[in-house]
Design a protein around this motif. Structure first.
Motif, short mmCIF file in Angstrom:
data_model
loop_
_atom_site.label_atom_id
_atom_site.label_comp_id
_atom_site.label_asym_id
_atom_site.label_seq_id
_atom_site.Cartn_x
_atom_site.Cartn_y
_atom_site.Cartn_z
N ARG A 125 2.90 4.39 -0.92
CA ARG A 125 2.89 5.23 -2.11
C ARG A 125 3.90 6.36 -1.95
NH1 ARG A 125 0.33 1.80 -3.73
NH2 ARG A 125 -1.69 1.70 -4.77
N PRO A 155 4.78 10.41 -2.83
CA PRO A 155 3.90 11.57 -3.02
C PRO A 155 3.41 11.61 -4.46
CG PRO A 155 5.89 12.21 -1.83
CD PRO A 155 6.07 10.78 -2.24
N GLY A 156 2.17 12.03 -4.65
CA GLY A 156 1.60 12.05 -5.99
C GLY A 156 1.02 10.69 -6.36
N ASN A 157 0.91 9.83 -5.35
CA ASN A 157 0.27 8.53 -5.52
C ASN A 157 1.01 7.59 -6.47
OD1 ASN A 157 -1.77 7.05 -4.37
ND2 ASN A 157 -3.21 7.40 -6.05
N GLU A 198 1.39 14.63 7.85
CA GLU A 198 0.04 14.65 7.29
C GLU A 198 -1.00 14.51 8.41
OE1 GLU A 198 -0.96 15.28 4.14
OE2 GLU A 198 1.17 15.73 3.87
N SER A 219 0.82 -1.22 0.00
CA SER A 219 0.00 0.00 0.00
C SER A 219 0.84 1.26 0.00
CB SER A 219 -0.91 0.03 1.22
OG SER A 219 -1.76 -1.08 1.18
#
Lengths: 166, 103
Positions: free
Chosen positions: A71, A73-75, A99, A69
């Motif tokens: 990721r 940054p920016g997915n 975050e 899962s």
């Protein structure tokens, strides 16, 4: 929302893992229950003890290796090979914490304070403490007691009680 | 949707009793809503209500943590002032919508 006929009265939450996300799942569920006026008991065992160990509670990490899962940054996908670089786990964990701070999600010690301030109870597993050579003094002040599994189950009776394993 | 009469004025409330228009609220109404909830408001309660109304007016998400840092009351004190589910109870008495925060 329709009212449940038999509302939840008590939750007993067990946390056995020490990653940032597992501990937060426990803390959010526990605090959320306290906020709703539900009687709340939390049992930390095995690596979950990190969350209530003074020296470790502020440096919980999330796994960057073997975590599908994860990721960037920016997915963008996070290649596992990147995760083996020194410092990557700390970096990813600190980004996650930033975050969370933006969303007003408390730190681990603050969460423990909030849960107990609202009447929730925090317990540590005796067997896991012996295994990790931990003493009661090593644990946060919010920890009410060190219990055996049997002691904990004895607290989890009654109608409208649920046991949650995170 | 339903309506209720507080302090001689009829206001629109949701099925759960939260004000539809937070501008309808007055502190006199707060005392009557509190009474329905089995509470008698002190100055400290009112200070908390004003704080959360202020937060709501600024469009900020209301959390227990923010109330604990308000300087008016700590988290334990907040649970004592509004027993049970304090954030919901205080929001209801303060005439603002049902809180949607998980923390």
């Amino acid at each position: 929302m329709q009212k449940e006929e038999a509302p939840l009265k008590k939750v007993c939450i067990i946390c056995a893992k020490g990653t940032l996300e597992d501990v937060y799942a426990t803390l959010v569920l526990a605090n959320g229950a306290v906020m709703e006026g539900i009687e709340t008991k939390v049992f930390f065992t095995f690596f979950g003890l990190d969350a209530i160990t003074k020296k470790r509670m502020n440096s919980l990490h999330t796994a960057v290796v073997g975590n599908p899962s994860m990721r960037l940054p920016g997915n963008l996908p996070f290649p596992t090979l990147l995760g083996i670089l020194p410092g990557m786990e700390a970096l990813a964990s600190s980004m996650m914490k930033k975050e969370m701070e933006k969303l007003d999600i408390p730190t681990v010690p603050e969460f423990l304070e909030m849960i107990t301030a609202g009447g929730g109870e925090i317990y540590a597993c005796k067997l896991a403490m012996e295994m990790f050579k931990l003493k009661k003094e090593d644990l946060a002040d919010e920890v009410k007691d060190v219990l055996t599994v049997g002691d904990f189950y004895a607290m989890c009776g009654g109608n409208g009680t649920q046991i949650i394993f995170t | 949707m339903a309506s209720k009469t507080y302090a001689g004025k009829t206001v629109e409330v949701t099925d759960e009793g939260y004000f539809v228009n937070s501008s309808d609220w007055t502190v006199e109404m707060a005392h009557e809503i509190a009474k329905e909830e089995g509470l008698s408001l002190t100055d400290k309660h009112v200070a908390v209500l004003n704080f959360i109304r202020d937060k709501h007016a600024k469009g900020e998400v209301l959390t227990i943590r923010a109330i604990g840092k308000s300087g008016i009351v700590d988290i334990k004190g907040f649970y004592e002032l509004f027993p049970g589910s304090p954030l919901k109870l205080a929001s209801k008495i303060a005439g603002i919508p049902k809180p949607s925060s998980c923390v």
